[in-house]
Structure formats: structure tokens, C-alpha cells
Design a protein around this motif. Structure first.
Motif, mmCIF file in Angstrom:
data_model
loop_
_atom_site.group_PDB
_atom_site.id
_atom_site.type_symbol
_atom_site.label_atom_id
_atom_site.label_comp_id
_atom_site.label_asym_id
_atom_site.label_seq_id
_atom_site.Cartn_x
_atom_site.Cartn_y
_atom_site.Cartn_z
ATOM 1 N N LEU A 52 7.097 24.846 -5.369
ATOM 2 C CA LEU A 52 5.967 23.918 -5.237
ATOM 3 C C LEU A 52 6.427 22.481 -5.475
ATOM 4 O O LEU A 52 5.943 21.550 -4.815
ATOM 5 N N MET A 53 7.391 22.306 -6.379
ATOM 6 C CA MET A 53 7.870 20.956 -6.663
ATOM 7 C C MET A 53 8.500 20.350 -5.414
ATOM 8 O O MET A 53 8.225 19.202 -5.059
ATOM 9 N N GLY A 54 9.306 21.155 -4.716
ATOM 10 C CA GLY A 54 9.890 20.675 -3.458
ATOM 11 C C GLY A 54 8.805 20.321 -2.464
ATOM 12 O O GLY A 54 8.828 19.263 -1.824
ATOM 13 N N PHE A 55 7.835 21.195 -2.363
ATOM 14 C CA PHE A 55 6.743 20.979 -1.420
ATOM 15 C C PHE A 55 5.959 19.718 -1.779
ATOM 16 O O PHE A 55 5.590 18.922 -0.909
ATOM 17 N N GLU A 56 5.742 19.538 -3.085
ATOM 18 C CA GLU A 56 4.953 18.377 -3.522
ATOM 19 C C GLU A 56 5.707 17.062 -3.287
ATOM 20 O O GLU A 56 5.086 16.036 -3.015
ATOM 21 N N LEU A 57 7.040 17.112 -3.390
ATOM 22 C CA LEU A 57 7.813 15.918 -3.065
ATOM 23 C C LEU A 57 7.566 15.525 -1.622
ATOM 24 O O LEU A 57 7.370 14.356 -1.282
ATOM 25 N N LEU A 58 7.542 16.549 -0.763
ATOM 26 C CA LEU A 58 7.268 16.320 0.654
ATOM 27 C C LEU A 58 5.873 15.739 0.831
ATOM 28 O O LEU A 58 5.663 14.760 1.553
ATOM 29 N N VAL A 59 4.908 16.353 0.162
ATOM 30 C CA VAL A 59 3.523 15.914 0.290
ATOM 31 C C VAL A 59 3.372 14.480 -0.209
ATOM 32 O O VAL A 59 2.662 13.667 0.396
ATOM 33 N N LEU A 72 0.833 -1.204 0.000
ATOM 34 C CA LEU A 72 0.000 0.000 0.000
ATOM 35 C C LEU A 72 0.867 1.254 0.000
ATOM 36 O O LEU A 72 0.706 2.148 -0.841
ATOM 37 N N PHE A 73 1.817 1.288 0.936
ATOM 38 C CA PHE A 73 2.646 2.483 1.077
ATOM 39 C C PHE A 73 3.420 2.762 -0.200
ATOM 40 O O PHE A 73 3.420 3.880 -0.724
ATOM 41 N N PHE A 74 4.081 1.730 -0.726
ATOM 42 C CA PHE A 74 4.940 1.999 -1.875
ATOM 43 C C PHE A 74 4.153 2.187 -3.163
ATOM 44 O O PHE A 74 4.568 2.940 -4.035
ATOM 45 N N PHE A 75 2.988 1.548 -3.233
ATOM 46 C CA PHE A 75 2.130 1.800 -4.397
ATOM 47 C C PHE A 75 1.705 3.266 -4.420
ATOM 48 O O PHE A 75 1.759 3.926 -5.460
ATOM 49 N N ILE A 76 1.322 3.779 -3.262
ATOM 50 C CA ILE A 76 0.894 5.185 -3.201
ATOM 51 C C ILE A 76 2.078 6.114 -3.372
ATOM 52 O O ILE A 76 2.033 7.097 -4.128
ATOM 53 N N LEU A 77 3.185 5.797 -2.686
ATOM 54 C CA LEU A 77 4.360 6.673 -2.763
ATOM 55 C C LEU A 77 4.861 6.791 -4.196
ATOM 56 O O LEU A 77 5.086 7.896 -4.700
ATOM 57 N N LEU A 87 5.868 9.437 -9.184
ATOM 58 C CA LEU A 87 5.877 9.354 -10.646
ATOM 59 C C LEU A 87 4.985 10.426 -11.247
ATOM 60 O O LEU A 87 5.265 10.940 -12.325
ATOM 61 N N GLY A 88 3.922 10.774 -10.518
ATOM 62 C CA GLY A 88 3.016 11.799 -11.013
ATOM 63 C C GLY A 88 3.672 13.159 -11.120
ATOM 64 O O GLY A 88 3.174 14.043 -11.823
ATOM 65 N N LEU A 89 4.797 13.332 -10.399
ATOM 66 C CA LEU A 89 5.469 14.628 -10.441
ATOM 67 C C LEU A 89 6.355 14.773 -11.680
ATOM 68 O O LEU A 89 6.824 15.862 -11.983
ATOM 69 N N ASN A 119 -5.071 16.158 -1.654
ATOM 70 C CA ASN A 119 -3.686 16.636 -1.653
ATOM 71 C C ASN A 119 -3.063 16.553 -3.031
ATOM 72 O O ASN A 119 -2.402 17.492 -3.476
ATOM 73 N N MET A 120 -3.276 15.433 -3.696
ATOM 74 C CA MET A 120 -2.635 15.271 -4.987
ATOM 75 C C MET A 120 -3.260 16.197 -6.026
ATOM 76 O O MET A 120 -2.553 16.838 -6.806
ATOM 77 N N VAL A 121 -4.574 16.294 -6.012
ATOM 78 C CA VAL A 121 -5.240 17.170 -6.983
ATOM 79 C C VAL A 121 -4.818 18.618 -6.759
ATOM 80 O O VAL A 121 -4.473 19.333 -7.708
#
Lengths: 108, 166, 251
Positions: free
Chosen positions: C221-228, C94-99, C104-106, C182-184
């Protein structure tokens, strides 16, 4: 013999300390507990996000149940109204559970 | 929002594929990939535990050896001390005995010498008496010119010598 | 999206379309699913190539594989207790599928399958069904006492029981909404800033200078999104663990 005494003592201590720490790291010896492993306090934005998500999701469930019951029993909008109130209560209960005293897992 | 466009058949298809992919991933991870990593970690933990055990045992042995050495050294020290004391005592006793012997011998020699001296003295004194008697008889004979009663002179000399010895 | 049109189409990026040509189209295999396959492949590759050297002193890749293993293993044992070892592969998946989905979405021209409420809801429902099944299997019908906090006055039952049931059912909803939102939010912001940038640049030389603003914002934002991305995967996994803990220990 008399003059290598203190030097030998220091060497022994450092070896002993290193061996002990190595064993602790491997979990072979009981470790002195480290209480600072919990997460740090979540940010204000994280708390806000969390409050919003908990309230909204409880409300979503409550509205869905109320709407379904009304549709089934043709009592619109009685159950919807009741369940909106219950949903708000459930949202608060959720918040209490996840943010109240005693439990504070991951932020956000 | 395309995510909420539930009329789109692709949305449902996406979830179906999600189920298939997630299931396959779960099975591959739980049956194959994770046990491998787990085995590596367990092997490492075992190795490290064994190494640490060896280290601890070696250290205990070393500690025991050091204690043994200390004890042996202390014992040797004590033994040497005792031997030295014994040797000193023996030497002293021997010396004492020797000196006592020597003393006794010296005492005996002194006593013998004294005896000899005493004998010599008495004999000398006896000879002196004789010499004195003869000399006195000679002197008296020359002076008087006639021989005296031979018993009188020794008597007189003995009387004088006795008086002198007092 | 299109540089020529001066309009903000922040949601077009979430649109599903089939991929892999006619084969994909015939089985409705979307680009979202393709990303899922890629993510799964990367996870498996990480563990496979990480575990292969079997070195006592790990190299970089092996350290990464072992770190991820240990991270989830510790999370599971801390949150659920030693009974939680059974759920370790599930939480790991679960964790790695979501992570990996989030990360990858970034990438540019990629797709974030965790930005689809259908996907996050499916995962959350999977979690809650598992939790309920586990609770029923361990505690039987005693599980339903979960909806009745001990010591509450009986007169409040008509209120407390529905509230508890709603609260229980809201778990998958909050799980899925949190990840989805969060992702959207992140990707919409990327799109909006990027479109601003294109529009600015379209306004000539001054525009190029002005485009630096949105560009800088996107970099931050990219840095922030990596964190998120990491945080949301973590939150999803930790909450799963907490729910499993409740199911195993019940109160």
C-alpha cells in the motif's frame, strides 16, 4: 585522398546526425512531432473513481442549490427534486466533457 | 470524521493559516525561487544554443574548406595534366624539328656524297678512257711495232666505251 | 491508534490539534499548518539549493529542481498555451504544495493536510475563483456565453443553462473531493491494516505469523500511495491548467 573518402563520409554523417539531434533537443530546429506524448489509457479503477467523483460533485452542487432555493422561497421540496435531476444531467455532462471523444487528460 | 467537524474552530483556523502559508509560498516562489531556476535554465539553453551554433558554423566552415580543397585539387590536377600535355607536345615538336633537320642534313650529305661519287666516277671514267687509250696504243704499238695514227686509238676506245656504257 | 485498545480508530489520525506549545495554541496553529510550513520550506529549499550552483551540467539536486521547473512549465504551456506562462508560478505552487503535502503525510507521525476537505476545498475554490476572474477579465460579460453551448435549441435553455452552471460549480467540488477522498482512503487503509497487525500480534505466537499479512499489505500500500500522491497532485494541477485553458480560450 581516394582511400580516406568513404571513412571521412561516415564521420561526417554521424557528426551531422548528432548535431541535428542536439539542436532538435534544444528546440533550435523544428522537430519531427512525437504524437506519443499523451497519457496512456487510464486504469479501470481510475475511470471508476473519476465517474464517481464527477457524478457526486455535480450532485453535491445541485442539492446545495436546490436546498438553498427551497429554503429561500419556502417551496420545499420542489427545487430540490428539480435540481437533483439537473445535477444528474450535469454529472453526465461533466463525464462527457472529460471522458468523451477528443479529450482525455490525466487518469483518475 | 474529524474533517467534517465544522464546529471545531481549528478547522477554520487551519484554512486561514493555509491561506497565509500558500500566499507566502506563492510570493516566494514566483518572485524569488522560480526566476532563479528559470535564469539557470535560460543560461544553459543559451550556452548550449551558442555552442551548437559554433559547432554548426565550424562544420559549415569545414565543409567549405573541404569543398575548396577538392576544387583546388581538381584544378591542380587539371593544370598538371595540361602542363604535361604541353610539355609532351613541345618535346615532340622539338624532336620532330630535330629529326627533320637531321634528315635534311643527311639528305644534303648524301646528295653531296653522291655528287662526289658521280664526279669521281666521271673522272675515273675519264682516266679509264685515257688509260685504255694509252694501254691500247702501247699494246697496238708492240703488236704492230709501228706507231699508229694517234687520232685513231682514242676514237676506237671511245666507241667501245660508249657501246659498253649502253 | 492506541495499541492497548483492540478497536479500529481509523479517523483519529485526522484530528486537528494545536502545535508549537502555547504560542501555537494562542493563534490556533495546528499540526496541519506546521506540515504546510515544512512542505513550503522543503520546496523553497529544493529550488534554492538546486539553483545555487548555476552549473551548466547540473548535479543531482540541481537536476531535480530543473526537472520540476520544466515539468510544470511544459504542462502549463501544453495545456494552456503560451498565454499560460503567467499562471506558471501559481500552478507550480499548487502542484508542489499538494505533492509535498501528500508525500510528507506518508511519513510516520506526520499529518496529511490534503486529507482535510477544508484544505482541498479551499485550494479548489482558489482555483475556480482565479479561473472565473481570469475569464471575466479577458472576455468580460461574454464569459457568460460559456453556459450556453452554441447551436443548442433555445427551447432547451431552461435545462441546459442550469446544467452548465451546476457543471461549472461542480469543478471545485470534484477537484477537492477527488484529492480528499484519495488521501483519506489511503490513510484509513494504512490505519486499518496497522491496527489489524497490532491486534494479531496481541494474540501470541500464531498472531505474529498472522501479522505478516497486514504488514505486507501495508508495504504494498505504501508503494501504491506514493504513486497516488504524485498522481493526485498531477491531476489537480492538470485540471487547473485545463480550467485555465477554458478561461483563456472560452470554448
Amino acid at each position: 585522398m581516394s582511400d580516406d573518402g568513404p571513412r571521412g563520409q561516415v564521420g561526417k554523417d554521424s557528426f551531422e546526425a548528432r548535431l541535428k539531434s542536439a539542436r532538435e533537443k534544444q528546440g533550435l530546429d523544428p522537430k519531427a512531432s512525437d504524437p506519443d506524448k499523451r497519457l496512456s489509457a487510464p486504469s479501470a479503477m481510475g475511470v471508476g473513481m473519476r465517474v464517481g467523483v464527477e457524478l457526486v460533485s455535480a450532485m453535491v452542487v445541485a442539492v446545495a442549490i436546490g436546498w438553498a432555493l427551497d429554503r429561500w422561497l419556502h417551496t420545499s421540496p420542489a427545487f430540490l427534486v428539480v435540481f437533483v435531476l439537473l445535477g444528474f444531467g450535469a454529472g453526465l455532462a461533466n463525464l462527457w466533457r472529460v471522458m468523451g471523444p477528443g479529450r482525455m487528460p490525466g487518469a483518475k | 470524521m474529524p474533517q467534517l467537524d465544522f464546529g471545531n474552530p481549528l478547522l477554520l483556523a487551519q484554512v486561514v493559516w493555509l491561506g497565509i502559508i500558500f500566499l507566502v509560498l506563492y510570493l516566494l516562489l514566483s518572485r524569488w525561487a522560480l526566476p532563479q531556476v528559470g535564469a539557470v535554465l535560460a543560461h544553459r539553453a543559451e550556452t548550449i544554443a551558442a555552442d551548437l551554433d559554433v559547432a554548426r558554423r565550424a562544420k559549415e566552415e569545414a565543409d567549405a574548406a573541404v569543398a575548396e580543397l577538392t576544387r583546388a585539387t581538381r584544378e591542380a590536377h587539371a593544370g598538371a595534366q595540361a602542363e604535361i600535355a604541353a610539355a609532351v607536345a613541345a618535346a615532340k615538336a622539338k624532336t620532330d624539328a630535330e629529326s627533320a633537320d637531321l634528315n635534311a642534313k643527311l639528305d644534303a650529305q648524301i646528295a653531296a656524297a653522291e655528287e662526289r661519287i658521280a664526279v669521281a666516277r666521271t673522272s675515273a671514267l675519264g682516266a679509264l678512257e685515257q688509260v685504255a687509250v694509252e694501254t691500247a696504243r702501247e699494246v697496238v704499238g708492240r703488236l704492230i711495232g709501228s706507231s699508229l695514227d694517234p687520232a685513231l686509238v682514242p676514237q676506237a676506245v671511245a666507241g667501245v666505251l660508249a657501246a659498253r656504257a649502253k | 491508534m492506541a495499541a492497548g485498545e483492540p478497536s479500529i480508530d481509523a479517523l483519529g489520525q485526522f484530528k486537528l490539534h494545536t502545535t508549537l506549545g502555547p504560542i501555537g495554541a494562542s493563534v490556533n496553529f495546528t499540526q496541519s499548518n506546521l506540515l504546510m510550513v515544512i512542505a513550503s520550506g522543503l520546496i523553497l529549499a529544493l529550488l534554492y539549493y538546486g539553483a545555487r550552483p548555476r552549473a551548466i551540467v547540473p548535479g543531482r539536486l540541481q537536476a531535480a529542481a530543473e526537472l520540476s521547473y520544466d515539468f510544470i512549465y511544459n504542462m502549463v504551456s501544453e495545456q494552456i498555451g503560451h498565454e499560460g506562462r503567467k499562471f506558471f508560478p501559481f500552478v507550480f505552487t499548487l502542484f508542489f504544495f499538494i505533492l509535498f503535502g501528500n508525500l510528507l503525510g506518508l511519513l510516520p507521525f506526520s499529518f496529511t493536510y490534503t486529507s482535510h476537505i477544508a484544505v482541498t476545498a479551499a485550494l479548489a475554490i482558489l482555483v475556480i475563483v482565479l479561473v472565473t476572474v481570469v475569464a471575466l477579465a479577458i472576455h468580460g460579460l461574454h464569459f457568460f456565453s460559456y453556459f450556453w453551448p452554441s447551436g443548442a435549441p433555445i427551447a432547451l435553455a431552461p435545462i441546459i443553462v442550469p446544467v452548465e452552471i451546476i457543471s461549472y460549480l461542480s469543478r471545485p467540488v470534484s477537484l477537492s473531493i477527488r484529492l480528499f477522498a484519495n488521501m483519506v482512503a489511503g490513510h484509513v487503509m494504512f490505519e486499518v491494516f496497522a491496527t489489524f497487525m497490532v491486534m494479531m500480534a496481541g494474540a501470541g505466537v500464531i498472531g505474529y505469523a498472522g501479522a505478516i499479512g497486514p504488514l505486507a499489505l501495508n508495504v504494498i500500500l505504501m508503494g501504491f500511495e506514493l504513486l497516488v500522491a504524485g498522481l493526485q497532485a498531477y491531476v489537480f494541477a492538470v485540471l487547473t491548467c485545463i480550467y485555465l485553458h477554458d478561461a483563456v480560450h472560452l470554448h
